[in-house]
Motif scaffolding. Structure first.
Motif, PDB file in Angstrom:
ATOM      1  N   ALA A  50     -28.492 -19.913 -60.546  1.00 15.22           N
ATOM      2  CA  ALA A  50     -28.046 -20.886 -60.120  1.00 15.22           C
ATOM      3  C   ALA A  50     -27.839 -21.584 -58.352  1.00 15.22           C
ATOM      4  O   ALA A  50     -28.245 -20.549 -58.557  1.00 15.22           O
ATOM      5  CB  ALA A  50     -26.518 -21.963 -60.475  1.00 15.22           C
ATOM      6  N   GLU A  51     -28.110 -22.866 -58.162  1.00 14.23           N
ATOM      7  CA  GLU A  51     -28.557 -23.168 -56.641  1.00 14.23           C
ATOM      8  C   GLU A  51     -26.634 -22.361 -56.225  1.00 14.23           C
ATOM      9  O   GLU A  51     -27.399 -22.009 -54.543  1.00 14.23           O
ATOM     10  CB  GLU A  51     -28.294 -24.538 -57.062  1.00 14.23           C
ATOM     11  N   GLU A  52     -26.147 -22.508 -56.674  1.00 15.37           N
ATOM     12  CA  GLU A  52     -24.607 -22.495 -56.679  1.00 15.37           C
ATOM     13  C   GLU A  52     -24.081 -20.969 -56.927  1.00 15.37           C
ATOM     14  O   GLU A  52     -24.297 -20.763 -57.781  1.00 15.37           O
ATOM     15  CB  GLU A  52     -23.634 -23.632 -56.416  1.00 15.37           C
ATOM     16  N   PRO A  53     -23.615 -20.127 -55.908  1.00 13.59           N
ATOM     17  CA  PRO A  53     -22.766 -19.414 -56.200  1.00 13.59           C
ATOM     18  C   PRO A  53     -21.466 -18.916 -57.599  1.00 13.59           C
ATOM     19  O   PRO A  53     -21.347 -20.566 -57.577  1.00 13.59           O
ATOM     20  CB  PRO A  53     -22.109 -18.390 -55.166  1.00 13.59           C
ATOM     21  N   GLN A  54     -21.849 -17.978 -58.677  1.00 16.49           N
ATOM     22  CA  GLN A  54     -20.887 -18.135 -60.436  1.00 16.49           C
ATOM     23  C   GLN A  54     -19.879 -18.267 -58.881  1.00 16.49           C
ATOM     24  O   GLN A  54     -19.275 -17.389 -58.312  1.00 16.49           O
ATOM     25  CB  GLN A  54     -21.407 -17.067 -60.637  1.00 16.49           C
ATOM     26  N   PRO A  55     -17.974 -17.814 -59.327  1.00 20.65           N
ATOM     27  CA  PRO A  55     -17.327 -18.063 -59.343  1.00 20.65           C
ATOM     28  C   PRO A  55     -16.948 -16.388 -58.763  1.00 20.65           C
ATOM     29  O   PRO A  55     -17.648 -15.875 -59.550  1.00 20.65           O
ATOM     30  CB  PRO A  55     -16.164 -18.309 -60.483  1.00 20.65           C
ATOM     31  N   PHE A  56     -16.055 -16.044 -58.180  1.00 19.55           N
ATOM     32  CA  PHE A  56     -16.250 -14.915 -57.260  1.00 19.55           C
ATOM     33  C   PHE A  56     -15.259 -13.593 -57.804  1.00 19.55           C
ATOM     34  O   PHE A  56     -14.674 -14.475 -58.542  1.00 19.55           O
ATOM     35  CB  PHE A  56     -15.440 -15.085 -55.682  1.00 19.55           C
ATOM     36  N   LYS A  57     -15.522 -12.846 -58.272  1.00 18.51           N
ATOM     37  CA  LYS A  57     -14.725 -12.087 -58.810  1.00 18.51           C
ATOM     38  C   LYS A  57     -14.258 -11.014 -57.863  1.00 18.51           C
ATOM     39  O   LYS A  57     -13.738 -11.603 -56.433  1.00 18.51           O
ATOM     40  CB  LYS A  57     -15.047 -10.623 -59.933  1.00 18.51           C
ATOM     41  N   ALA A  58     -12.489 -10.841 -57.788  1.00 25.45           N
ATOM     42  CA  ALA A  58     -11.594 -10.242 -58.020  1.00 25.45           C
ATOM     43  C   ALA A  58     -11.434  -9.017 -56.613  1.00 25.45           C
ATOM     44  O   ALA A  58     -10.437  -8.737 -55.838  1.00 25.45           O
ATOM     45  CB  ALA A  58     -10.779  -9.305 -58.645  1.00 25.45           C
ATOM     46  N   GLY A  59     -12.673  -7.943 -56.385  1.00 27.40           N
ATOM     47  CA  GLY A  59     -12.855  -7.020 -55.467  1.00 27.40           C
ATOM     48  C   GLY A  59     -12.721  -7.615 -54.256  1.00 27.40           C
ATOM     49  O   GLY A  59     -12.040  -7.079 -53.233  1.00 27.40           O
ATOM     50  N   LEU A  60     -12.558  -8.932 -53.509  1.00 29.41           N
ATOM     51  CA  LEU A  60     -13.072  -9.358 -52.573  1.00 29.41           C
ATOM     52  C   LEU A  60     -11.746  -9.353 -52.475  1.00 29.41           C
ATOM     53  O   LEU A  60     -11.173  -9.097 -50.938  1.00 29.41           O
ATOM     54  CB  LEU A  60     -13.894 -10.335 -52.033  1.00 29.41           C
ATOM     55  N   TYR A  61     -10.980  -9.475 -53.024  1.00 28.81           N
ATOM     56  CA  TYR A  61      -9.322  -9.899 -52.335  1.00 28.81           C
ATOM     57  C   TYR A  61      -8.700  -9.011 -52.694  1.00 28.81           C
ATOM     58  O   TYR A  61      -7.739  -8.518 -51.701  1.00 28.81           O
ATOM     59  CB  TYR A  61      -8.747 -10.510 -53.518  1.00 28.81           C
ATOM     60  N   ASN A  62      -8.863  -7.880 -53.474  1.00 37.29           N
ATOM     61  CA  ASN A  62      -7.867  -6.213 -53.559  1.00 37.29           C
ATOM     62  C   ASN A  62      -8.545  -5.040 -52.103  1.00 37.29           C
ATOM     63  O   ASN A  62      -8.064  -5.077 -51.509  1.00 37.29           O
ATOM     64  CB  ASN A  62      -9.162  -5.941 -55.157  1.00 37.29           C
ATOM     65  N   LEU A  63     -10.461  -6.058 -51.642  1.00 37.57           N
ATOM     66  CA  LEU A  63      -9.982  -4.943 -50.794  1.00 37.57           C
ATOM     67  C   LEU A  63      -9.474  -6.088 -49.863  1.00 37.57           C
ATOM     68  O   LEU A  63      -9.479  -5.368 -48.514  1.00 37.57           O
ATOM     69  CB  LEU A  63     -11.932  -5.260 -49.991  1.00 37.57           C
ATOM     70  N   THR A  64      -9.507  -7.152 -50.197  1.00 40.25           N
ATOM     71  CA  THR A  64      -8.461  -7.576 -48.221  1.00 40.25           C
ATOM     72  C   THR A  64      -7.263  -7.132 -47.944  1.00 40.25           C
ATOM     73  O   THR A  64      -6.388  -7.173 -46.998  1.00 40.25           O
ATOM     74  CB  THR A  64      -8.845  -9.035 -48.461  1.00 40.25           C
ATOM     75  N   CYS A  65      -6.651  -7.239 -49.215  1.00 39.88           N
ATOM     76  CA  CYS A  65      -5.058  -6.741 -49.077  1.00 39.88           C
ATOM     77  C   CYS A  65      -4.737  -5.777 -49.122  1.00 39.88           C
ATOM     78  O   CYS A  65      -4.055  -5.210 -48.166  1.00 39.88           O
ATOM     79  CB  CYS A  65      -4.572  -6.951 -51.070  1.00 39.88           C
ATOM     80  N   LYS A  66      -5.781  -4.631 -49.127  1.00 39.89           N
ATOM     81  CA  LYS A  66      -5.493  -3.329 -49.067  1.00 39.89           C
ATOM     82  C   LYS A  66      -5.805  -2.667 -47.239  1.00 39.89           C
ATOM     83  O   LYS A  66      -5.141  -2.030 -46.944  1.00 39.89           O
ATOM     84  CB  LYS A  66      -6.443  -2.055 -49.697  1.00 39.89           C
ATOM     85  N   PHE A  67      -7.547  -3.355 -46.808  1.00 44.27           N
ATOM     86  CA  PHE A  67      -7.851  -3.549 -45.400  1.00 44.27           C
ATOM     87  C   PHE A  67      -7.798  -4.796 -44.768  1.00 44.27           C
ATOM     88  O   PHE A  67      -9.001  -5.752 -44.779  1.00 44.27           O
ATOM     89  CB  PHE A  67      -9.049  -2.988 -45.897  1.00 44.27           C
TER      90      PHE A  67
END
Length: 203
Positions: free
Chosen positions: A124-141
C-alpha cells in the motif's frame, strides 16, 4: 578485500540505478548512536538506506535482515554479513529466545541500526501498523536517537517477486528525531512513530 570491492560495486550500482539521494529534514547526518526506522516495500530497502548514508555513518550502522530470507543462499549470507554487517533476526519466535536479542546485543555494542517496524513488506501507499519491536528497543535503550525515514520509489526499482532492477530515481528522507514520552503507552507511541515516517512522504 572482496567485501570492500563488493561494497564499492554495490554502492556504485545502487547510485547509478536510483541516485540514492539522501534528504535530511530536521536532523543532520551525525555520528551518534541512532535507530533509523523506515517504511518497507522492497528487499532493496535495506540497500537503499545503506547507500544513502554518508560513508562515516555507513560504517557504524547495521541494517536488520530477516534470517530466513537473507541466509537462503551462501551468496546472500555473504553479502549481508561481509558487506552490510547486518543483524539477522528471526521472523517467528522459536522456543524461549527473544527475537529482539540480536538487536539488543548490537545496541549494547554501540552500533546504530536500520529497522523496518512493519515487520514485513507492504504493497500500500501507507505503512502498515508498526509492530512492538521499536517500542521495546526504545524502552530498553532510551538514550539512542530515533530517526524516522521515508524511502521513496524503491518498490518500483525492485517490485515484489521481481529479480531484475529497473533504473528509477529514488530518495531517502530522514526526519526530526522522536522519543518515547514519559508514561506513553505502546500503541500510542507506535502510531506516532508511524505518522512521523508517513509525514516525510511529501517533504
Amino acid at each position: 578485500m572482496r567485501a570492500k570491492l563488493m561494497s564499492l560495486f554495490l554502492l556504485g550500482l545502487i547510485r547509478f540505478l536510483t541516485g540514492a539521494q539522501a534528504r535530511w529534514h530536521g536532523c543532520p547526518p551525525k555520528a551518534e548512536q541512532r535507530i533509523y526506522f523506515a517504511n518497507h516495500q522492497s528487499h532493496a530497502d535495506l540497500v537503499m538506506i545503506w547507500a544513502a548514508l554518508p560513508h562515516e555513518l555507513r560504517g557504524i550502522t547495521r541494517p536488520i535482515a530477516a534470517k530466513d530470507y537473507w541466509t537462503k543462499t551462501p551468496f546472500k549470507q555473504w553479502i549481508t554479513t561481509a558487506v552490510f554487517n547486518a543483524v539477522y533476526v528471526e521472523r517467528e519466535r522459536t522456543g524461549d529466545e527473544d527475537p529482539l536479542q540480536p538487536l539488543f546485543d548490537a545496541l549494547e555494542n554501540g552500533d546504530s541500526l536500520i529497522i523496518f517496524p512493519e515487520g514485513t513488506r507492504g504493497n500500500a501507499e501507507e505503512p502498515q501498523p508498526f509492530k512492538a519491536g521499536l517500542y521495546n528497543l526504545t524502552c530498553k535503550f532510551p538514550e539512542v536517537v530515533l530517526v524516522p525515514a521515508w524511502i521513496n520509489n524503491v518498490q518500483r526499482v525492485m517490485p515484489k517477486g521481481e529479480v531484475v532492477p529497473v533504473p528509477i530515481l529514488c530518495s531517502v528522507t530522514f526526519g526530526a528525531p522522536i522519543r518515547l514520552e514519559p508514561g506513553e503507552e505502546r500503541r500510542a507511541f507506535l502510531d506516532r512513530a508511524r505518522l512521523a515516517v508517513l509525514a516525510l512522504r511529501d517533504v
